[in-house]
Design a protein around this motif. Structure first.
Motif, PDB file in Angstrom:
ATOM      1  N   LYS A  67       0.821  -1.212   0.000  1.00  0.00           N
ATOM      2  CA  LYS A  67       0.000   0.000   0.000  1.00  0.00           C
ATOM      3  C   LYS A  67       0.854   1.261   0.000  1.00  0.00           C
ATOM      4  N   LYS A  68       2.134   1.072  -0.065  1.00  0.00           N
ATOM      5  CA  LYS A  68       3.096   2.198  -0.081  1.00  0.00           C
ATOM      6  C   LYS A  68       2.982   3.033   1.196  1.00  0.00           C
ATOM      7  N   GLU A  69       2.641   2.378   2.275  1.00  0.00           N
ATOM      8  CA  GLU A  69       2.625   3.082   3.563  1.00  0.00           C
ATOM      9  C   GLU A  69       4.049   3.209   4.087  1.00  0.00           C
ATOM     10  N   ILE A  70       4.920   2.280   3.650  1.00  0.00           N
ATOM     11  CA  ILE A  70       6.335   2.365   4.034  1.00  0.00           C
ATOM     12  C   ILE A  70       7.118   2.926   2.852  1.00  0.00           C
ATOM     13  N   PHE A  71       7.895   3.926   3.126  1.00  0.00           N
ATOM     14  CA  PHE A  71       8.669   4.566   2.046  1.00  0.00           C
ATOM     15  C   PHE A  71       9.888   5.252   2.672  1.00  0.00           C
ATOM     16  N   PRO A  72      10.882   5.600   1.882  1.00  0.00           N
ATOM     17  CA  PRO A  72      12.077   6.221   2.459  1.00  0.00           C
ATOM     18  C   PRO A  72      11.956   7.733   2.601  1.00  0.00           C
ATOM     19  N   HIS A  73      12.513   8.228   3.711  1.00  0.00           N
ATOM     20  CA  HIS A  73      12.793   9.642   3.872  1.00  0.00           C
ATOM     21  C   HIS A  73      14.312   9.764   3.831  1.00  0.00           C
ATOM     22  N   TYR A  74      14.747  10.932   3.489  1.00  0.00           N
ATOM     23  CA  TYR A  74      16.212  11.095   3.344  1.00  0.00           C
ATOM     24  C   TYR A  74      16.692  12.198   4.258  1.00  0.00           C
ATOM     25  N   GLN A  75      17.870  11.958   4.881  1.00  0.00           N
ATOM     26  CA  GLN A  75      18.489  12.998   5.716  1.00  0.00           C
ATOM     27  C   GLN A  75      19.872  13.309   5.133  1.00  0.00           C
ATOM     28  N   VAL A  76      20.120  14.594   5.084  1.00  0.00           N
ATOM     29  CA  VAL A  76      21.391  15.004   4.425  1.00  0.00           C
ATOM     30  C   VAL A  76      22.567  14.804   5.361  1.00  0.00           C
ATOM     31  N   GLN A  77      23.729  14.526   4.753  1.00  0.00           N
ATOM     32  CA  GLN A  77      25.008  14.438   5.469  1.00  0.00           C
ATOM     33  C   GLN A  77      25.903  15.529   4.873  1.00  0.00           C
ATOM     34  N   VAL A  78      26.450  16.396   5.748  1.00  0.00           N
ATOM     35  CA  VAL A  78      27.171  17.571   5.216  1.00  0.00           C
ATOM     36  C   VAL A  78      28.624  17.613   5.694  1.00  0.00           C
ATOM     37  N   VAL A 106      27.435  16.070   1.306  1.00  0.00           N
ATOM     38  CA  VAL A 106      28.322  14.969   0.932  1.00  0.00           C
ATOM     39  C   VAL A 106      27.576  13.631   0.814  1.00  0.00           C
ATOM     40  N   GLY A 107      26.342  13.611   1.170  1.00  0.00           N
ATOM     41  CA  GLY A 107      25.598  12.366   1.034  1.00  0.00           C
ATOM     42  C   GLY A 107      24.207  12.474   1.675  1.00  0.00           C
ATOM     43  N   VAL A 108      23.392  11.422   1.474  1.00  0.00           N
ATOM     44  CA  VAL A 108      22.089  11.345   2.143  1.00  0.00           C
ATOM     45  C   VAL A 108      21.931   9.935   2.731  1.00  0.00           C
ATOM     46  N   GLU A 109      21.175   9.861   3.809  1.00  0.00           N
ATOM     47  CA  GLU A 109      20.863   8.532   4.363  1.00  0.00           C
ATOM     48  C   GLU A 109      19.371   8.279   4.189  1.00  0.00           C
ATOM     49  N   ALA A 110      19.059   7.135   3.622  1.00  0.00           N
ATOM     50  CA  ALA A 110      17.637   6.755   3.459  1.00  0.00           C
ATOM     51  C   ALA A 110      17.150   6.117   4.761  1.00  0.00           C
ATOM     52  N   LEU A 111      16.046   6.648   5.270  1.00  0.00           N
ATOM     53  CA  LEU A 111      15.477   6.120   6.511  1.00  0.00           C
ATOM     54  C   LEU A 111      14.034   5.665   6.245  1.00  0.00           C
ATOM     55  N   ALA A 112      13.752   4.449   6.638  1.00  0.00           N
ATOM     56  CA  ALA A 112      12.397   3.912   6.371  1.00  0.00           C
ATOM     57  C   ALA A 112      11.386   4.605   7.273  1.00  0.00           C
ATOM     58  N   ARG A 113      10.243   4.974   6.663  1.00  0.00           N
ATOM     59  CA  ARG A 113       9.142   5.571   7.433  1.00  0.00           C
ATOM     60  C   ARG A 113       7.874   4.773   7.150  1.00  0.00           C
ATOM     61  N   LYS A 152      14.605  -4.750   0.572  1.00  0.00           N
ATOM     62  CA  LYS A 152      14.711  -4.695  -0.899  1.00  0.00           C
ATOM     63  C   LYS A 152      14.046  -3.432  -1.431  1.00  0.00           C
ATOM     64  N   TYR A 153      12.897  -3.119  -0.857  1.00  0.00           N
ATOM     65  CA  TYR A 153      12.150  -1.938  -1.309  1.00  0.00           C
ATOM     66  C   TYR A 153      12.954  -0.665  -1.044  1.00  0.00           C
ATOM     67  N   MET A 154      13.561  -0.621   0.143  1.00  0.00           N
ATOM     68  CA  MET A 154      14.335   0.565   0.523  1.00  0.00           C
ATOM     69  C   MET A 154      15.534   0.741  -0.411  1.00  0.00           C
ATOM     70  N   ILE A 155      16.224  -0.363  -0.723  1.00  0.00           N
ATOM     71  CA  ILE A 155      17.402  -0.277  -1.601  1.00  0.00           C
ATOM     72  C   ILE A 155      16.988   0.143  -3.008  1.00  0.00           C
ATOM     73  N   ASP A 156      15.868  -0.476  -3.477  1.00  0.00           N
ATOM     74  CA  ASP A 156      15.365  -0.107  -4.819  1.00  0.00           C
ATOM     75  C   ASP A 156      15.056   1.376  -4.882  1.00  0.00           C
ATOM     76  N   CYS A 157      14.325   1.869  -3.884  1.00  0.00           N
ATOM     77  CA  CYS A 157      13.924   3.281  -3.853  1.00  0.00           C
ATOM     78  C   CYS A 157      15.160   4.180  -3.788  1.00  0.00           C
ATOM     79  N   ALA A 158      16.095   3.806  -2.898  1.00  0.00           N
ATOM     80  CA  ALA A 158      17.281   4.638  -2.676  1.00  0.00           C
ATOM     81  C   ALA A 158      18.093   4.769  -3.962  1.00  0.00           C
ATOM     82  N   CYS A 159      18.261   3.618  -4.655  1.00  0.00           N
ATOM     83  CA  CYS A 159      19.044   3.643  -5.893  1.00  0.00           C
ATOM     84  C   CYS A 159      18.359   4.523  -6.940  1.00  0.00           C
ATOM     85  N   ARG A 160      17.040   4.411  -7.016  1.00  0.00           N
ATOM     86  CA  ARG A 160      16.290   5.177  -8.008  1.00  0.00           C
ATOM     87  C   ARG A 160      16.327   6.670  -7.661  1.00  0.00           C
ATOM     88  N   ASP A 161      16.078   6.981  -6.355  1.00  0.00           N
ATOM     89  CA  ASP A 161      16.018   8.373  -5.927  1.00  0.00           C
ATOM     90  C   ASP A 161      17.392   9.049  -5.997  1.00  0.00           C
TER      91      ASP A 161
END
Lengths: 655, 162
Positions: free
Chosen positions: A403-414, A422-429, A458-467
């Protein structure tokens, strides 16, 4: 003991004897009654006697008239003549006639008398006309003697008849005597049979009772340990608690820790002996107070019902139980040690129900076992809520991804020095439609336990790679992976597929694992991580400095990055020790050739302090909260572009 | 009710005595009742006086008769009520001097009659007449016992209430 067939036959014989006796008796009574009737009806001698009196009267009246010549005497004599004739008539009917016919001398006498009386009929028509009264008297003189002859015969006949009747009665009496004897014997036989049968029944009853007691015992007891079983435990004696003021019921569920290992290693027989020994220890410990019961629920699980005054006493008792079970067991000459985890639930009032208390204690036990094995956990209503929430989440986790209730949020790394990205970390929500936003700290352990972690990972990695493709070039994306994903080995395929599908350069993907990955099967973990690293993917050690913090694993694997846990930053302003640790880690990381990222930077003060220590990279709310990719993209566009210096440092550190 | 019955029977008695002279010569006295009765004096009865009290019928066999004759006569209960008998026993004396003692309760327990006719005929002395105490022997089997047979007196002449 009498065989059944024999008993039946005997009873049958007795019944037949009784039936015959009844018939014979009825006939005897009938005969006796008939004989008595006979004796009353036809007492011929009695009728004869009356005739004798009447004849006497006749003679007397005739004599009186002959002497005095009074008319009234004549009338009286005439009347007695009639009476005597009437008597003769009555001798000619019924029983008297039978007698006469049977006795020829009597019949002859009767006929003679009849002839005599008939011959004087004319004289008795009117006696006053008779002149020669003495002659009439003379003619009448044989009457009495004739009647006497008949009377004598009748008397003999009556005596004979009476004797016959007496004989009949005596005979019947004898028969009845025999009958009574027979009945007494039959009754005696029946009594003996009944006694025998009673003895059999008593024996049977005793056997049944013993069997039922045996069954009742085995229905309520565990055959192995002899303790009461779950059934018996579910119905305790409440009155033992009600009668004691200020006493409460507490249920303790005890689960042995490490029993399965003992069972698998030493075999079932040894395991059974260990269980029995543990049961005896429990019984000796728990059974000291009235109302206390200990039972075996099954497997290596026991339950105790305690009679306590308060919560503290219940917990103390439970601890005593745990301690007792931790003491070594000596079985078949070898010493074994196991542990135990307990859950305690207390009744709130007198209206407690064993089953629900047991369920509460069991919940506390399993909850404690998953967190603090070998200790005592106390049930509280919040625990049930948490467990129910966990169940709800576990059930809905499967469909949450679809249902796409779980999806990644991203936090910046500076870059702490330049403020560049310098990067982002994908965090599952997980945005739950009813419960709202659910933290990964809550649902990831559930996903790990239920196996849903593979789908989420798997979903998180797929999303992260795409995003990641939407981010500026060379900005890597970090994804957290679970220990379980590594141990299962499926992570290789997942990562390779995600990179291939998205076309993202492997260098832009960073996988973060926690220290615990090294706690399980280090050799296998290193093999998988090395393979991933061979793909070109960077591997970061997450939450560094927490958990078991063994430094040995730092040397066994070439980590690309160490992420210092946010807990070190909490008292950075006041506690110089935290800063010292960070500095030490920085030195260590430099030697290992790993980059360092500090997590949880929330204030400018923290940033300034970290800058001074020479930290390279940081992330935290100070730079931005985790957000959807669109929001992050906007944020990034406002930030300084990644400098060549940052890129250079990165290439330096990975060397 | 009881008083009116006594008055009625008293009136009857008076009427009988008043009428007595007219029948005295033509009809003989066949029964005398004395002893504990109303007025204390013996009461004599002729056949027609007896029959005037009303009759009942018993059909029964007896040890002294052939077949099952029909007996007609005055119920003993009615007769004793008529004379106002106050005793418990009726001492019966017959012409042949036969004596028997009958409990008065017999007359209320069983429909005992003082029979005047057998098979529709008045009974002569030779034929056990003129009066014969008859129990319903056939109808009530318990009466077929010596004690009741001895109470069934024939050629009855006097009844004394005691």
């Amino acid at each position: 003991m009498l065989p059944r067939a024999w008993f039946r036959q005997l009873v049958l014989v007795v019944l037949v004897v009784l039936a015959i006796a009844a018939v014979v008796h009825a006939r005897a009574v009938q005969d006796s009654a008939a004989a008595v009737q006979d004796s009353m009806r036809f007492d011929v001698s009695w009728i004869g006697a009356q005739g004798r009196i009447e004849a006497g009267q006749l003679e007397a009246k005739v004599a009186l008239y002959a002497a005095l010549r009074r008319p009234q005497d004549a009338r009286a004599a005439e009347m007695f003549y009639q009476i005597l004739l009437g008597r003769l008539d009555s001798w000619n009917v019924g029983g008297y006639r039978d007698f006469l016919q049977a006795s020829p001398p009597s019949q002859q006498a009767y006929d003679e008398l009849q002839a005599l009386l008939t011959s004087v009929e004319a004289e008795f028509t009117d006696l006053t006309k008779v002149d020669d009264m003495p002659a009439l008297l003379e003619r009448l003189s044989p009457v009495s003697s004739i009647i006497d002859r008949i009377g004598a015969e009748a008397s003999i006949s009556a005596v004979a008849k009476a004797a016959a009747i007496r004989d009949t009665l005596t005979e019947r009496q004898t028969i009845q005597d025999y009958l009574v004897t027979t009945l007494l014997i039959a009754a005696g036989v029946l009594l003996v049979l009944t006694a025998l049968q009673n003895r059999n029944l008593r024996a049977a009853h005793k056997a049944v009772q013993q069997a039922s007691e045996r069954y009742a015992y085995s229905a309520r007891h565990d055959p192995l340990t002899g303790l009461p079983n779950r059934t018996a435990f579910s119905h305790p004696d409440h009155s033992l608690f009600r009668d004691m003021a200020n006493r409460r019921a507490a249920v303790v569920v005890i689960d042995l820790d490490g029993f399965k290992v003992v069972n698998d290693t030493w075999g079932h027989i040894f395991g059974d002996k260990l269980l029995t020994a543990a049961a005896h220890r429990l019984r000796d410990l728990v059974g000291v107070r009235p109302g206390n019961v200990v039972a075996r629920l099954g497997g290596d699980e026991f339950v105790a019902l305690l009679n306590v005054s308060d919560e503290a006493e219940a917990v103390a008792f439970a601890n005593k139980i745990i301690e007792a079970l931790k003491r070594p067991f000596e079985i078949d000459g070898s010493v074994t040690t196991i542990g135990a985890t307990a859950g305690v639930a207390l009744a709130v009032d007198d209206n407690w129900d064993t089953l629900s208390l047991m369920a509460d204690a069991d919940l506390a036990q399993s909850h404690t076992k998953s967190r603090n094995k070998g200790t005592v956990g106390l049930y509280d209503p919040g625990l049930r809520e948490r467990v129910e929430r966990r169940l709800t989440l576990e059930n809905q986790l499967r469909t949450a991804i679809e249902k796409k209730e779980i999806f990644p949020h991203y936090q910046v790394q500076v870059d702490l020095q330049t403020g560049a990205l310098v990067g982002v970390e994908a965090l599952a929500r997980w945005h739950h439609p009813q419960l709202g936003l659910i933290s990964p700290a809550e649902f990831i352990p559930i996903a790990e336990a239920s196996g849903q972690i593979f789908n989420i990972g798997k979903y998180m990695i797929d999303c992260a790679c795409r995003d990641a493709l939407r981010l500026p070039a060379n900005v890597p994306v970090a994804v957290n992976i679970s220990v379980i994903q590594i141990m299962q080995g499926e992570i290789m395929d997942t990562v390779a597929e995600a990179l291939m599908m998205s076309g993202l350069a492997p260098q832009r993907l960073k996988l973060e694992v926690t220290e615990s990955v090294m706690m399980m099967d280090r050799r296998r973990a290193i093999a998988v991580l090395s393979e991933l690293r061979y793909l070109g993917v960077a591997i970061a050690l997450d939450d560094f400095g927490t958990g078991f913090s063994s430094l040995s694993y730092l040397s066994t694997f070439r980590w690309d990055e160490l992420k210092i846990d946010r807990s070190f930053l909490q008292n950075l302003d006041t506690d110089p020790l935290g800063l010292s640790i960070i500095q030490a880690v920085l030195v260590l990381a430099r030697k290992l050739g790993a980059k360092v990222i500090v997590e949880g930077i929330e204030t400018d003060n923290q940033l300034q302090l970290l800058k001074k220590t020479g930290c390279h990279v940081g992330q935290g709310y100070f730079f931005g909260r985790p957000a959807p990719i669109d929001t992050v993209c906007e944020l990034i566009s406002a930030m300084p572009p990644p400098t060549s210096a940052a890129t250079r440092r990165k290439s330096d550190s990975t060397r | 009710m009881r008083i009116s019955a006594i008055l009625l029977s008293a009136a009857f008695t008076v009427a009988t005595f008043m009428a007595l002279p007219a029948y005295a010569q033509s009809e003989p006295v066949i029964l005398t009742i004395d002893g504990a009765i109303e007025g204390g004096k013996p009461v004599d009865f002729t056949m027609s006086q007896l029959e005037a009290l009303g009759t009942a019928t018993i059909v029964t066999s007896t040890p002294w008769t052939e077949g099952t004759p029909t007996f007609d006569g005055v119920p003993m209960r009615v007769l004793l009520e008529h004379v106002g008998a106050k005793g418990e026993t009726a001492e019966v004396l017959a012409l042949n001097n036969y004596q028997t003692s009958v409990p008065v309760i017999d007359f209320t327990t069983y429909p005992v009659i003082l029979a005047t006719k057998m098979d529709g005929e008045y009974m002569t002395v030779r034929n056990k007449g003129p009066l014969f105490i008859m129990y319903p022997f056939d109808a009530v089997p318990e009466l077929q016992a010596e004690i009741y047979l001895s109470r069934a007196a024939w050629q009855v002449r006097t009844i004394t209430i005691k």
